[in-house]
Design an enzyme around this catalytic site. Structure first.
Site, mmCIF file in Angstrom:
data_model
loop_
_atom_site.group_PDB
_atom_site.id
_atom_site.type_symbol
_atom_site.label_atom_id
_atom_site.label_comp_id
_atom_site.label_asym_id
_atom_site.label_seq_id
_atom_site.Cartn_x
_atom_site.Cartn_y
_atom_site.Cartn_z
ATOM 1 N N CYS A 155 9.048 -39.969 -12.149
ATOM 2 C CA CYS A 155 7.709 -40.484 -12.419
ATOM 3 C C CYS A 155 6.872 -40.653 -11.161
ATOM 4 C CB CYS A 155 7.782 -41.795 -13.184
ATOM 5 S SG CYS A 155 8.575 -43.105 -12.243
ATOM 6 N N MET A 202 -4.752 -5.701 10.574
ATOM 7 C CA MET A 202 -5.620 -4.728 11.233
ATOM 8 C C MET A 202 -6.473 -3.951 10.234
ATOM 9 S SD MET A 202 -4.703 -1.358 13.327
ATOM 10 C CE MET A 202 -5.019 -0.379 11.884
ATOM 11 N N HIS A 222 -3.559 -45.093 -2.301
ATOM 12 C CA HIS A 222 -4.088 -45.656 -3.539
ATOM 13 C C HIS A 222 -5.194 -44.770 -4.108
ATOM 14 C CE1 HIS A 222 -6.780 -48.287 -5.891
ATOM 15 N NE2 HIS A 222 -5.631 -48.776 -6.345
ATOM 16 N N ARG A 258 -3.288 3.086 8.304
ATOM 17 C CA ARG A 258 -3.513 1.921 7.454
ATOM 18 C C ARG A 258 -2.345 0.949 7.551
ATOM 19 N NH1 ARG A 258 -4.716 4.630 1.672
ATOM 20 N NH2 ARG A 258 -5.858 2.682 1.384
ATOM 21 N N SER A 299 14.728 -43.193 -14.018
ATOM 22 C CA SER A 299 13.499 -42.471 -13.714
ATOM 23 C C SER A 299 13.336 -42.533 -12.201
ATOM 24 C CB SER A 299 12.315 -43.132 -14.418
ATOM 25 O OG SER A 299 11.130 -42.481 -14.039
ATOM 26 N N TYR A 323 12.959 -34.878 -18.479
ATOM 27 C CA TYR A 323 11.498 -34.751 -18.461
ATOM 28 C C TYR A 323 10.956 -35.001 -17.059
ATOM 29 C CZ TYR A 323 11.330 -39.842 -18.217
ATOM 30 O OH TYR A 323 11.472 -41.137 -17.783
ATOM 31 N N GLY A 348 -6.673 -10.415 7.475
ATOM 32 C CA GLY A 348 -6.227 -10.865 8.789
ATOM 33 C C GLY A 348 -5.427 -9.782 9.476
ATOM 34 N N LYS A 407 0.832 -1.204 0.000
ATOM 35 C CA LYS A 407 0.000 0.000 0.000
ATOM 36 C C LYS A 407 0.868 1.256 0.000
ATOM 37 C CE LYS A 407 -3.808 -0.682 2.319
ATOM 38 N NZ LYS A 407 -4.399 -0.964 3.630
ATOM 39 N N ARG A 453 -3.374 -1.537 -6.704
ATOM 40 C CA ARG A 453 -2.590 -2.776 -6.595
ATOM 41 C C ARG A 453 -2.970 -3.687 -7.754
ATOM 42 N NH1 ARG A 453 -5.759 -4.745 -1.246
ATOM 43 N NH2 ARG A 453 -7.802 -4.267 -2.055
HETATM 44 P P1 ADP Z 1 -7.674 -2.360 3.214
HETATM 45 O O1 ADP Z 1 -6.300 -2.826 3.418
HETATM 46 O O2 ADP Z 1 -8.679 -3.151 3.936
HETATM 47 O O3 ADP Z 1 -8.002 -2.126 1.775
HETATM 48 P P2 ADP Z 1 -7.400 0.493 3.441
HETATM 49 O O4 ADP Z 1 -6.259 1.007 4.226
HETATM 50 O O5 ADP Z 1 -7.249 0.524 1.980
HETATM 51 O O6 ADP Z 1 -7.772 -0.945 3.961
HETATM 52 O O7 ADP Z 1 -8.629 1.372 3.878
HETATM 53 C C1 ADP Z 1 -9.948 0.950 3.890
HETATM 54 C C2 ADP Z 1 -10.839 2.000 3.273
HETATM 55 O O8 ADP Z 1 -10.626 3.292 3.838
HETATM 56 C C3 ADP Z 1 -10.613 2.135 1.810
HETATM 57 O O9 ADP Z 1 -11.855 2.174 1.158
HETATM 58 C C4 ADP Z 1 -9.888 3.424 1.654
HETATM 59 O O10 ADP Z 1 -10.197 4.020 0.446
HETATM 60 C C5 ADP Z 1 -10.401 4.226 2.844
HETATM 61 N N1 ADP Z 1 -9.390 5.192 3.277
HETATM 62 C C6 ADP Z 1 -8.175 4.911 3.767
HETATM 63 N N2 ADP Z 1 -7.476 6.022 4.016
HETATM 64 C C7 ADP Z 1 -8.279 7.046 3.679
HETATM 65 C C8 ADP Z 1 -8.120 8.473 3.686
HETATM 66 N N3 ADP Z 1 -6.987 9.028 4.068
HETATM 67 N N4 ADP Z 1 -9.151 9.210 3.256
HETATM 68 C C9 ADP Z 1 -10.294 8.636 2.850
HETATM 69 N N5 ADP Z 1 -10.499 7.305 2.806
HETATM 70 C C10 ADP Z 1 -9.511 6.524 3.219
HETATM 71 MG MG MG Z 2 -7.779 -0.885 0.504
#
Ligand code: ADP
Ligand code: MG
Ligand code: MG
Length: 884
Positions: free
Chosen positions: A842, A107, A466, A96, A775, A862, A105, A26, A350
């Site tokens: 094999c 945060m 088997h 984030r 083999s 192979y 999984g 990210k 991404r």
């Molecule tokens: P995830 O890893 O679950 O995708 P994100 O970090 O991308 O989590 O954030 C989840 C949501 O919060 C996303 O929809 C993202 O667009 C929104 N978001 C994150 N940071 C901001 C920000 N600075 N302003 C507005 N929306 C945000």
């Molecule tokens: Mg996201």
């Protein structure tokens, strides 16, 4: 001092996409987009190294980090023109998480951080929108309490629900400023009660609380198990990104959404996405409201207006940006955006997740668009995706009731009525009923029952049991070693945790996940289309190693060729002995007391064997066919029931008692290490002589009558010493030459051996001096190197994998360190005395991706695997070449 905080904003970033390992996916993406001049709210990323430091130092931060963070925060303040914690003009941020690979999984993101009773007033003054400000505040408390303070979200849900009912509205966004203000104070009350301290009002404390929670989530149970399942290393760590907020929830001229630059399920080249007007962050994904389509292409119901219609200017801009992003990244992107007062912001990009068929189509299209090279296309699709493409799979839209989980022994999915015997499977199938064969385990006698069933479920046995091996060979789904099910053959039912499944009840198995599901779940069929065909052409052009198949019937051979096999690497001959109309003659041979009797019995089997080989050679149309001479311990063929014994005794003019005594005398305590393989050939030379004659006569017959080119490769199993091989090879050669002389033709045949006993690997130089090919029979080689019975290991092997003693099931993925070392020794020694020695594999491992890469590195000629895995192996072999 090394740098730990990387800022981005106003068209300049300290990081870039290439720093993904340091900044997480990210953070690197945000930096890259900033450098491209895209509208990204400013912020900064704390590196993954800080996370590693945090865990190495008892959850402590490196000194100086705080100062670096404050400095970065000052820069964000300057760009945005607000101040973090300021009561007139507060800066709000999101916190984030982001590892190298996107990882569920981890945060959840916290939005609107920096709000408190004081700053919320500033936000109201600045925006003149109390409703918005209190909505942001209550969302913040909700998220922060859940994620950082670990207060159960249901408290807040309940209060929200109450508020909605009190105001008589259905949706959160219909709540008034006053309602939301009250909610804020109720929420704070809950936090005090649940945690024993008030909700933190100091923005800095909020910030460090959130940062600590991100790092803490790296070791959460969810994240740990995700890493284990996906084999991701723990020392990657996660980064933390802090970013200025933009608001999609400031009114109807605001929105938030996600979009894919191409259709992620079909791969079609069309912009695809969803958005919600007047909403924030996760609202789209959370499914609280039904999102609107961004354009007509994304719409499956016509009633919701598109973004194209509601925000034409912003949509135009987004279209421009997505094209730019896709060109820049040269891959399909998954984009998150927010619109604040008609202004577009990008918050994430991404490489988008996609289905297997989309992966193939996108790779092929992008080559045609000259966005990527053919080599890159080959590397863009995983072997697992090819596997998925070729097997039917469960319709993901249909809910399912999973009652148990076993080993994913053979991929594909199937539903059917449960039966508990092969006879029942056959008779039901004859009536056109779909059945699943459920057994403790299967044996060679179950072949036709397995053939009749749509899928196989066993309670015992592992990945090379088997059932697993045969099912993979047949291309049928199989869940093996499902120890949770209790089978009662007498009552014709199985039970699992209180659920009883009776004969005739419908069950579904998913051989890719190992799931056993109650009832019928519809499947989606795979299809091989023009994209797949094109893709596989590029794959084959890059591959240097051959891909052969393990096949023992003309039908197997046909399927193998259709999937692109270039030869047969293992044609087992024992199955040819098991057929109903042959087994009697085979038994006669085994219990024979004299050579003459044995030869008489063998002469009955001979014509049938020869016909088998004719049919397989014909199917392979000139490609090499490796035939393994008889291997299993003889007692496997012996009659079990009294009836069977009497029939055989009658035929032989013997008393049943005498015959029973003979059968007892053949019994072994440890048959897998006993009288099998070439040892049979040494004891009873007539058996291998007969098989060799059948092979060579079949070849001559086809060559003479149909003008075929045929390359039989005769493989002697279970060799441990050069003396064994020398003796048997001489014998085989005499038969071959005799037949060729008789027909006065030349056939390019080879005599080689399977390397499956550790000793053979260690003296490979001696054996290679006489063998024309090796083999690797990695099933037996693994079993003997690890001292691990593949038929019984199911009882404890899962525990070994769970505890990390073995990283993977060594019967599914080659133990490169141990067994692999023997293979390496054998290759090196073998090539020393026989530089042109042909080398293949094999065992079941021949179809495993990492094993294929290993074989490529050792210069194998192979790999041979079950017919249905051939395309997977072709891709794995091509990727091994490109990665080298
Ligand atoms: P995830 O890893 O679950 O995708 P994100 O970090 O991308 O989590 O954030 C989840 C949501 O919060 C996303 O929809 C993202 O667009 C929104 N978001 C994150 N940071 C901001 C920000 N600075 N302003 C507005 N929306 C945000
Ligand atoms: Mg996201
Ligand atoms: Mg073997």
């Amino acid at each position: 001092m090394e740098k730990r905080v990387y800022t981005f904003g106003e068209g300049k970033a300290e990081g870039s996409q290439s720093m993904k390992n340091l900044l997480g996916g990210k953070g690197a993406g945000l930096a890259e987009m900033t450098n491209l001049g895209l509208p990204v709210p400013p912020g900064f990323t704390i590196t993954t190294e800080v996370c590693t430091h945090y865990y190495k130092n008892g959850k402590g931060y490196p000194s100086g980090l705080e100062a670096e963070v404050s400095q970065a925060m000052r820069r964000v303040e300057q760009i945005v023109g607000c101040k973090f914690g300021d009561h007139d003009n507060p800066l709000l941020v999101s916190v984030r998480s982001g590892a190298r690979a996107s990882m569920p999984g981890m945060m959840d993101t916290i939005l609107n951080l920096g709000l408190n009773d004081d700053t919320v007033q500033g936000l109201i003054r600045r925006t003149k929108d109390a409703r918005f400000a209190y909505d942001a505040y209550r969302r913040f408390i909700q998220m922060y309490s859940d994620v950082v303070l670990e207060v159960s979200p249901h408290h807040f849900e309940a209060l929200l629900d109450q508020a909605r009912r009190k105001s008589g509205v259905k949706n959160d966004y219909e709540l008034k400023a006053e309602d939301l203000k009250n909610l804020v104070s109720d929420f704070k009350q809950v936090v005090s009660e649940e945690t024993g301290s008030p909700f933190p009002m100091d923005p800095n404390a909020q910030l460090w609380g959130a940062i600590g929670a991100v790092f803490g989530s790296w070791m959460s149970a969810r994240a740990i198990s995700y890493r284990r399942i996906n084999k991701l290393p723990e020392d990657w760590g996660t980064a933390v990104t802090v970013q200025a907020m933009v608001f999609g929830n400031m009114g109807m001229d605001c929105a938030t959404g996600v979009a894919f630059t191409r259709d992620p399920s079909s791969g079609e080249k069309r912009f695809f996405g969803e958005f919600l007007p007047n909403a924030q962050g996760e609202d789209v994904v959370a499914g609280i409201r039904t999102p609107n389509p961004i354009n007509k292409d994304s719409s499956n119901h016509d009633d919701l207006p598109t973004m194209e219609k509601l925000f034409p200017k912003v949509y135009g801009e987004l279209t421009h940006l997505y094209q730019m992003l896709e060109k820049h990244y040269r891959d399909m992107q998954d984009i998150e955006f927010t619109v604040q007062k008609e202004k577009l912001y990008l918050l994430q990009t991404r490489n988008g997740k996609r289905t297997a068929s989309a992966a193939v189509r996108i790779a092929v299209d992008m080559v045609k668009e000259k966005l990527i090279t053919e080599e890159e296309a080959v590397l863009r699709v995983t072997p697992a995706q090819i596997e998925q493409l070729l097997h039917p799979r469960l319709d993901p839209r249909v809910p399912k009731k999973v009652i148990a989980k076993g080993l994913p022994a053979s991929p594909g999915a199937a539903s059917g009525e449960v039966v508990f015997s092969s006879e029942d499977a056959e008779s039901a199938a004859k009536l056109g009923t779909n059945v699943l064969l459920v057994r403790h385990e299967t044996s060679p006698e179950d072949i036709s029952g397995m053939d009749a069933a749509k899928g196989i479920l066993t309670a015992l046995g592992g990945m090379t049991s088997h059932a697993a091996v045969v099912a993979r060979g047949m291309g049928k789904p199989c869940v093996a070693g499902c120890s949770a099910i209790n089978i009662d053959y007498k009552k014709q039912q199985f039970s699992v945790e209180g659920t009883v499944v009776k004969k005739g009840d419908v069950v579904t198995i998913d051989g890719a996940s190992g799931e056993v599901i109650l009832g019928h779940v519809p499947t989606i069929n795979s299809q091989v289309d023009q994209y797949f065909t094109q893709f596989m052409k590029w794959v084959d052009a890059r591959r240097t190693m051959g891909v052969w198949a393990n096949a023992e019937t003309p039908n197997d051979a046909k399927v193998a060729r259709q999937f692109g096999a270039e030869g047969i690497g293992l044609c087992r001959t024992e199955h040819m002995f098991f057929e109903e109309n042959r087994i009697l003659a085979v038994r006669e041979m085994i219990v024979a007391d004299t050579k003459a009797q044995r030869e008489a019995a063998l002469s009955k089997i001979y014509p049938m064997q020869k016909d088998d080989f004719v049919a397989i050679f014909r199917e392979m149309k000139g490609l090499p066919v490796t035939i393994r001479l008889l291997d299993p311990p003889l007692h496997e063929f012996l009659p079990h029931t009294e009836g069977e014994i009497e029939t055989l005794a009658g035929l032989l003019n013997k008393s049943a008692d005498m015959l029973s005594a003979k059968i007892r005398s053949l019994r072994e305590l440890n048959p897998m290490l006993g009288h099998r393989g070439c040892r049979l050939g040494v004891s009873f030379p007539e058996i291998y002589q007969m098989q060799t004659r059948a092979i060579m006569e079949a070849a001559c017959e086809l060559i003479l009558s149909e003008d075929y080119h045929i390359e039989p490769e005769i493989m002697v199993p279970f060799i441990a010493t050069i003396e064994e091989f020398h003796l048997l090879k001489q014998d085989i050669k005499i038969v071959c030459e005799e037949i060729l002389a008789k027909h006065k033709i030349k056939v390019p045949y080879k005599i080689g051996t399977m390397i499956e006993i550790p000793r053979a690997a260690l003296v490979a130089d001696q054996i290679a001096a006489e063998a024309e090919f090796f083999s690797f029979g990695t099933n037996d080689l693994t079993q003997m190197t690890l001292g691990l019975s593949r038929d019984d290991a199911g009882m404890f092997l899962p525990r070994y994998v769970e505890k990390g003693i073995y990283r993977q099931d060594p019967f599914a993925v080659l133990d490169q360190e141990g067994v692999g070392q023997l293979i390496r020794i054998a290759c090196e020694k073998g090539r020393k005395t026989h530089p042109k020695l042909k080398i293949g594999i094999c065992g079941e491992h021949g179809g495993d991706t990492t094993t294929i890469e290993f074989c490529h590195r050792l210069g194998f000629n192979y790999v041979s695997c079950s017919p249905f895995r051939v395309p997977v192996a072709r891709l794995a072999a091509a990727q091994a070449t490109l990665k080298k």
